[in-house]
Motif scaffolding. Sequence first.
Motif, PDB file in Angstrom:
ATOM      1  N   PHE A 640      49.486  33.876  33.194  1.00 28.03           N
ATOM      2  CA  PHE A 640      48.887  34.298  31.928  1.00 28.03           C
ATOM      3  C   PHE A 640      47.414  33.899  31.854  1.00 28.03           C
ATOM      4  O   PHE A 640      46.555  34.695  31.446  1.00 28.03           O
ATOM      5  CB  PHE A 640      49.662  33.690  30.767  1.00 28.03           C
ATOM      6  CG  PHE A 640      49.104  34.020  29.416  1.00 28.03           C
ATOM      7  CD1 PHE A 640      49.257  35.290  28.872  1.00 28.03           C
ATOM      8  CD2 PHE A 640      48.398  33.072  28.679  1.00 28.03           C
ATOM      9  CE1 PHE A 640      48.725  35.601  27.635  1.00 28.03           C
ATOM     10  CE2 PHE A 640      47.868  33.369  27.437  1.00 28.03           C
ATOM     11  CZ  PHE A 640      48.031  34.646  26.915  1.00 28.03           C
ATOM     12  N   GLU A 641      47.104  32.658  32.256  1.00 29.92           N
ATOM     13  CA  GLU A 641      45.715  32.195  32.217  1.00 29.92           C
ATOM     14  C   GLU A 641      44.845  32.997  33.184  1.00 29.92           C
ATOM     15  O   GLU A 641      43.683  33.327  32.871  1.00 29.92           O
ATOM     16  CB  GLU A 641      45.658  30.705  32.550  1.00 29.92           C
ATOM     17  CG  GLU A 641      46.274  29.825  31.472  1.00 29.92           C
ATOM     18  CD  GLU A 641      46.308  28.369  31.878  1.00 29.92           C
ATOM     19  OE1 GLU A 641      46.063  28.090  33.071  1.00 29.92           O
ATOM     20  OE2 GLU A 641      46.591  27.515  31.023  1.00 29.92           O
ATOM     21  N   SER A 642      45.388  33.315  34.348  1.00 27.96           N
ATOM     22  CA  SER A 642      44.631  34.130  35.317  1.00 27.96           C
ATOM     23  C   SER A 642      44.353  35.521  34.766  1.00 27.96           C
ATOM     24  O   SER A 642      43.248  36.062  34.929  1.00 27.96           O
ATOM     25  CB  SER A 642      45.415  34.231  36.631  1.00 27.96           C
ATOM     26  OG  SER A 642      45.672  32.955  37.168  1.00 27.96           O
ATOM     27  N   LEU A 643      45.347  36.110  34.093  1.00 26.67           N
ATOM     28  CA  LEU A 643      45.145  37.430  33.484  1.00 26.67           C
ATOM     29  C   LEU A 643      44.074  37.383  32.409  1.00 26.67           C
ATOM     30  O   LEU A 643      43.215  38.279  32.325  1.00 26.67           O
ATOM     31  CB  LEU A 643      46.468  37.922  32.887  1.00 26.67           C
ATOM     32  CG  LEU A 643      47.436  38.627  33.839  1.00 26.67           C
ATOM     33  CD1 LEU A 643      48.783  38.842  33.158  1.00 26.67           C
ATOM     34  CD2 LEU A 643      46.855  39.955  34.310  1.00 26.67           C
ATOM     35  N   VAL A 644      44.099  36.337  31.595  1.00 25.17           N
ATOM     36  CA  VAL A 644      43.086  36.200  30.546  1.00 25.17           C
ATOM     37  C   VAL A 644      41.700  36.151  31.158  1.00 25.17           C
ATOM     38  O   VAL A 644      40.761  36.830  30.699  1.00 25.17           O
ATOM     39  CB  VAL A 644      43.362  34.945  29.700  1.00 25.17           C
ATOM     40  CG1 VAL A 644      42.181  34.627  28.790  1.00 25.17           C
ATOM     41  CG2 VAL A 644      44.627  35.128  28.867  1.00 25.17           C
ATOM     42  N   TRP A 645      41.554  35.358  32.218  1.00 24.36           N
ATOM     43  CA  TRP A 645      40.237  35.217  32.849  1.00 24.36           C
ATOM     44  C   TRP A 645      39.774  36.535  33.458  1.00 24.36           C
ATOM     45  O   TRP A 645      38.626  36.963  33.242  1.00 24.36           O
ATOM     46  CB  TRP A 645      40.297  34.122  33.913  1.00 24.36           C
ATOM     47  CG  TRP A 645      39.016  33.966  34.653  1.00 24.36           C
ATOM     48  CD1 TRP A 645      38.668  34.541  35.845  1.00 24.36           C
ATOM     49  CD2 TRP A 645      37.868  33.228  34.222  1.00 24.36           C
ATOM     50  NE1 TRP A 645      37.392  34.204  36.194  1.00 24.36           N
ATOM     51  CE2 TRP A 645      36.879  33.389  35.219  1.00 24.36           C
ATOM     52  CE3 TRP A 645      37.583  32.449  33.116  1.00 24.36           C
ATOM     53  CZ2 TRP A 645      35.640  32.780  35.128  1.00 24.36           C
ATOM     54  CZ3 TRP A 645      36.345  31.838  33.035  1.00 24.36           C
ATOM     55  CH2 TRP A 645      35.387  32.009  34.010  1.00 24.36           C
ATOM     56  N   ILE A 646      40.639  37.172  34.234  1.00 21.78           N
ATOM     57  CA  ILE A 646      40.245  38.392  34.929  1.00 21.78           C
ATOM     58  C   ILE A 646      39.943  39.522  33.945  1.00 21.78           C
ATOM     59  O   ILE A 646      38.967  40.266  34.089  1.00 21.78           O
ATOM     60  CB  ILE A 646      41.349  38.813  35.917  1.00 21.78           C
ATOM     61  CG1 ILE A 646      41.395  37.839  37.096  1.00 21.78           C
ATOM     62  CG2 ILE A 646      41.125  40.227  36.427  1.00 21.78           C
ATOM     63  CD1 ILE A 646      40.165  37.872  37.966  1.00 21.78           C
ATOM     64  N   ILE A 647      40.780  39.680  32.920  1.00 21.84           N
ATOM     65  CA  ILE A 647      40.575  40.755  31.943  1.00 21.84           C
ATOM     66  C   ILE A 647      39.246  40.582  31.215  1.00 21.84           C
ATOM     67  O   ILE A 647      38.530  41.552  30.938  1.00 21.84           O
ATOM     68  CB  ILE A 647      41.746  40.800  30.949  1.00 21.84           C
ATOM     69  CG1 ILE A 647      43.014  41.304  31.656  1.00 21.84           C
ATOM     70  CG2 ILE A 647      41.422  41.680  29.753  1.00 21.84           C
ATOM     71  CD1 ILE A 647      44.265  41.204  30.812  1.00 21.84           C
ATOM     72  N   MET A 648      38.876  39.347  30.925  1.00 22.15           N
ATOM     73  CA  MET A 648      37.650  39.110  30.161  1.00 22.15           C
ATOM     74  C   MET A 648      36.393  39.146  31.012  1.00 22.15           C
ATOM     75  O   MET A 648      35.289  39.363  30.483  1.00 22.15           O
ATOM     76  CB  MET A 648      37.742  37.773  29.426  1.00 22.15           C
ATOM     77  CG  MET A 648      38.737  37.760  28.284  1.00 22.15           C
ATOM     78  SD  MET A 648      38.494  36.347  27.195  1.00 22.15           S
ATOM     79  CE  MET A 648      36.879  36.667  26.529  1.00 22.15           C
ATOM     80  N   THR A 649      36.520  38.909  32.321  1.00 22.50           N
ATOM     81  CA  THR A 649      35.309  38.778  33.137  1.00 22.50           C
ATOM     82  C   THR A 649      35.110  39.901  34.150  1.00 22.50           C
ATOM     83  O   THR A 649      33.960  40.239  34.469  1.00 22.50           O
ATOM     84  CB  THR A 649      35.332  37.436  33.905  1.00 22.50           C
ATOM     85  OG1 THR A 649      36.485  37.403  34.772  1.00 22.50           O
ATOM     86  CG2 THR A 649      35.381  36.265  32.947  1.00 22.50           C
ATOM     87  N   TYR A 650      36.176  40.496  34.661  1.00 26.24           N
ATOM     88  CA  TYR A 650      36.019  41.351  35.840  1.00 26.24           C
ATOM     89  C   TYR A 650      35.127  42.552  35.549  1.00 26.24           C
ATOM     90  O   TYR A 650      34.083  42.750  36.199  1.00 26.24           O
ATOM     91  CB  TYR A 650      37.394  41.812  36.341  1.00 26.24           C
ATOM     92  CG  TYR A 650      37.335  42.448  37.711  1.00 26.24           C
ATOM     93  CD1 TYR A 650      37.407  41.659  38.845  1.00 26.24           C
ATOM     94  CD2 TYR A 650      37.195  43.825  37.871  1.00 26.24           C
ATOM     95  CE1 TYR A 650      37.339  42.233  40.104  1.00 26.24           C
ATOM     96  CE2 TYR A 650      37.126  44.408  39.129  1.00 26.24           C
ATOM     97  CZ  TYR A 650      37.200  43.596  40.239  1.00 26.24           C
ATOM     98  OH  TYR A 650      37.121  44.156  41.486  1.00 26.24           O
ATOM     99  N   TYR A 651      35.490  43.373  34.591  1.00 24.45           N
ATOM    100  CA  TYR A 651      34.702  44.577  34.332  1.00 24.45           C
ATOM    101  C   TYR A 651      33.493  44.280  33.457  1.00 24.45           C
ATOM    102  O   TYR A 651      32.521  45.049  33.446  1.00 24.45           O
ATOM    103  CB  TYR A 651      35.580  45.654  33.701  1.00 24.45           C
ATOM    104  CG  TYR A 651      36.557  46.251  34.686  1.00 24.45           C
ATOM    105  CD1 TYR A 651      36.119  47.057  35.728  1.00 24.45           C
ATOM    106  CD2 TYR A 651      37.918  45.980  34.586  1.00 24.45           C
ATOM    107  CE1 TYR A 651      37.013  47.587  36.646  1.00 24.45           C
ATOM    108  CE2 TYR A 651      38.817  46.509  35.496  1.00 24.45           C
ATOM    109  CZ  TYR A 651      38.354  47.312  36.530  1.00 24.45           C
ATOM    110  OH  TYR A 651      39.242  47.842  37.442  1.00 24.45           O
ATOM    111  N   THR A 652      33.549  43.149  32.723  1.00 28.76           N
ATOM    112  CA  THR A 652      32.389  42.788  31.896  1.00 28.76           C
ATOM    113  C   THR A 652      31.218  42.371  32.780  1.00 28.76           C
ATOM    114  O   THR A 652      30.069  42.706  32.511  1.00 28.76           O
ATOM    115  CB  THR A 652      32.755  41.646  30.936  1.00 28.76           C
ATOM    116  OG1 THR A 652      33.984  41.959  30.283  1.00 28.76           O
ATOM    117  CG2 THR A 652      31.663  41.418  29.913  1.00 28.76           C
ATOM    118  N   ILE A 653      31.515  41.628  33.831  1.00 30.01           N
ATOM    119  CA  ILE A 653      30.461  41.228  34.763  1.00 30.01           C
ATOM    120  C   ILE A 653      30.057  42.403  35.648  1.00 30.01           C
ATOM    121  O   ILE A 653      28.889  42.549  36.020  1.00 30.01           O
ATOM    122  CB  ILE A 653      30.943  40.028  35.612  1.00 30.01           C
ATOM    123  CG1 ILE A 653      31.094  38.795  34.715  1.00 30.01           C
ATOM    124  CG2 ILE A 653      29.983  39.732  36.765  1.00 30.01           C
ATOM    125  CD1 ILE A 653      31.652  37.579  35.423  1.00 30.01           C
TER     126      ILE A 653
END
Length: 814
Positions: A640-653
Amino acid sequence: MEGVEKARGGAERRRSFSRSISRSMSRASWSMEDMFASGNHSRRNSHVDEEEEALKWAAIEKLPTYDRLRTSIMQSFVENDQDQVHDYNRGAVHREVDVRKLDLNDRQRFIDRIFKVAEEDNEKFLRKFRDRIDKVGVRLPTVEVRFEHLTVEADCYIGSRALPTLPNAALNIAESALGLLGISLAKRTKLTILKDASGMVKPSRMTLLLGPPSSGKTTLLLALAGKLDPSLKVRGEITYNGYRLKEFVPQKTSAYISQNDVHVGEMTVKETLDFSARCLGVGTRYDLLAELARREKDAGIFPEAELDLFMKATAMEGVKSSLNTDYTLRILGLDVCKDTIVGDDMQRGISGGQKKRVTTGEMIVGPTKTLFMDEISTGLDSSTTFQIVKCLQQIVHLTEATVLMSLLQPAPETFDLFDDIILLSEGQIVYQGPREHILDFFASCGFRCPERKGTADFLQEVTSKKDQEQYWSERNKPYRYVSVSEFASRFKRFHVGMRLENELSVPYDKARGHKAALVFSRYSIPKMELLKACWDKEWLLIKRNSFVYIFKTVQMIIVAFIAATVFLKPKMHTKTEEDGAIFIGALLFSMIHNMFNGFSELSMTIVRLPVFYKQRDLLFHPAWTFTLPTALLKIPISIFESLVWIIMTYYTIGFAPEASRFFKQLLLIFLTQQMAAGLFRLIAGVCRTMIIANTGGALGLLLVFMLGGFIVPREQIPKWWVWGYWVSPMTYGFNAITVNEMFAPRWMNKPATTDNSTRLGVAVLESFNVFPEKNWYWIGTAALLGFAVLFNVLFTFSLMYLSREYQLFVQCVT
């Protein structure tokens, strides 16, 4: 003739039972006048209840043995029109119940009805239990503990070397290694803790261990329980029913109840005892019940409903919440706080006296009937101590248990509950025998207890050089100090001492010992059941510590938001090698942050280690049943924590837009978290204290980061440190996460700015000394998974095999 009489008695009981059934079948022929006759109403109701119960027992007796031992009769109250409860005999309803499926309300009603006043009702109930087994001639297993010429010595350093400092601890470890070669450097002296102690602890007799502080009481209890420190030198012999300690498992046959109260602060009192009951199992209770049921069936005897229900409910393995736990809570007076957390330094819980009772209950809730109890009254008032000792006395007398209990200053009424006294002073046994003769022994030595002086206080002072003179009774003779050695010598000539010596001179006949008295296996229940118990406990603690995981998720969201705004997509270009370096920086920050996301495992593991070590030494469960649920139950949280991080950063960055690379980076972040959690658990298991973990553990982390290939490039690392590059898990994580990004089409379809023959993505990788090969993603992924498994396995081994000398070294360092 005796067998004929028993057969006649059984036949008569069966005929009586048949008549009872025939009467119950003719109830329809009762007249209306009889039904409404007020004078006979209560008797008729009672008669009907008895017949209903007889019919239920008849149905149970027809069941197969497996089901019969799990089915009993429970009697419930019936309410009248005014919502008041009838008398038990007039308003009881009998119903068949599966003892494994008793709910909380059923158990609580049973305990409230049977054990209203703990010490009084407990004795009545135990007498019924004793009458039931005596009626069919079942023999209970008993344990007689003997110790002969027991001497315990310790090698101690002299002078400043005895101080617990870091240099001394390091020297001690070095000298212990040289000692294996027969080389001794430092001066040592022998300290005798116990000196030629002989005696026995008999079943069915409450034995009190008395003595002034530092007299060796704890050492004697630990020696008898088979829990002495291996560094101590032990001479003499300890036997249980004639068996030496190495011939069976003393930790499971007996239970040592420590002075120290070590518990999980987040668990309630009832949860603590329930977990202990699940790990300790039921011992021989089920076998006893099966034999008892067989003999009763052959004799045509029907047991009392409450007693049968209790015995069957406490003989079932695999029950998450046992009736035996509720019984233990009631006799220890803990039922008032059973739903209160135990508490620790950071959260408020039960009182110190209640914690002491939880420590006692944690062991007596199991099947062990040989107890060595060390100062269980510390923090308790005299009335509570009396209640607990009184209940234990009833258990000892009526179930033939073996109890040796040390108390510091028991009240006179508590002292009178004991049958035998062992008086220990300066490591020597001054007296051992019946309580009634101990004052006569000291009177023969010239010392008398004043009328208003407590006997226990007198016994602890009469061997002291400072306090002895006031008890001198032979006024016609001048007082002279009688040493402990002289007391011990006179006791051997006293009639009690002579009788004890004669008993010890006759070896115990193993043939008369019960085959179920001793335990020969290390664990009471199958290991998969132990794993289930530890799994349930770990899941409970995760729920209790849910705030920690919620806070970590909020922290992850905040840091992800900051990272996404620092490396904002509109400003992230993919044209030059400098643009690639910025992307590498974003990937590196993502990896490092998720690496330290597991830092909370360090403190959470260290806090729980003392409880684990206590339960490990008591053989509650093996180490792997503790570490496996700890690792596996955290996996969904990490996902869950990994999903939160990736969803918030991957396409935003603005990382590579392909979905496959999105999920590949998600897998790497998850494995990085798992590797980090395993690493921090390993640091906790090796360091064991927060001080060492924050120093030595931090040093190890710095080396892992320094040799990971991103602070110092691989080609710049000195040759003698290159091995560190290959053993650092950050090396593989860094290579895998950068290869995943830089081999995307938007990087590989453009030439490098410095060399048109080289792809831009390859040029960026080469500038950071990363291997420019696609298969390095899977190499790194496999390596992170391997490190995660390796660290958890090493964590398990550290809990299993690190010695006590290592623990003392860590304590000296802190």
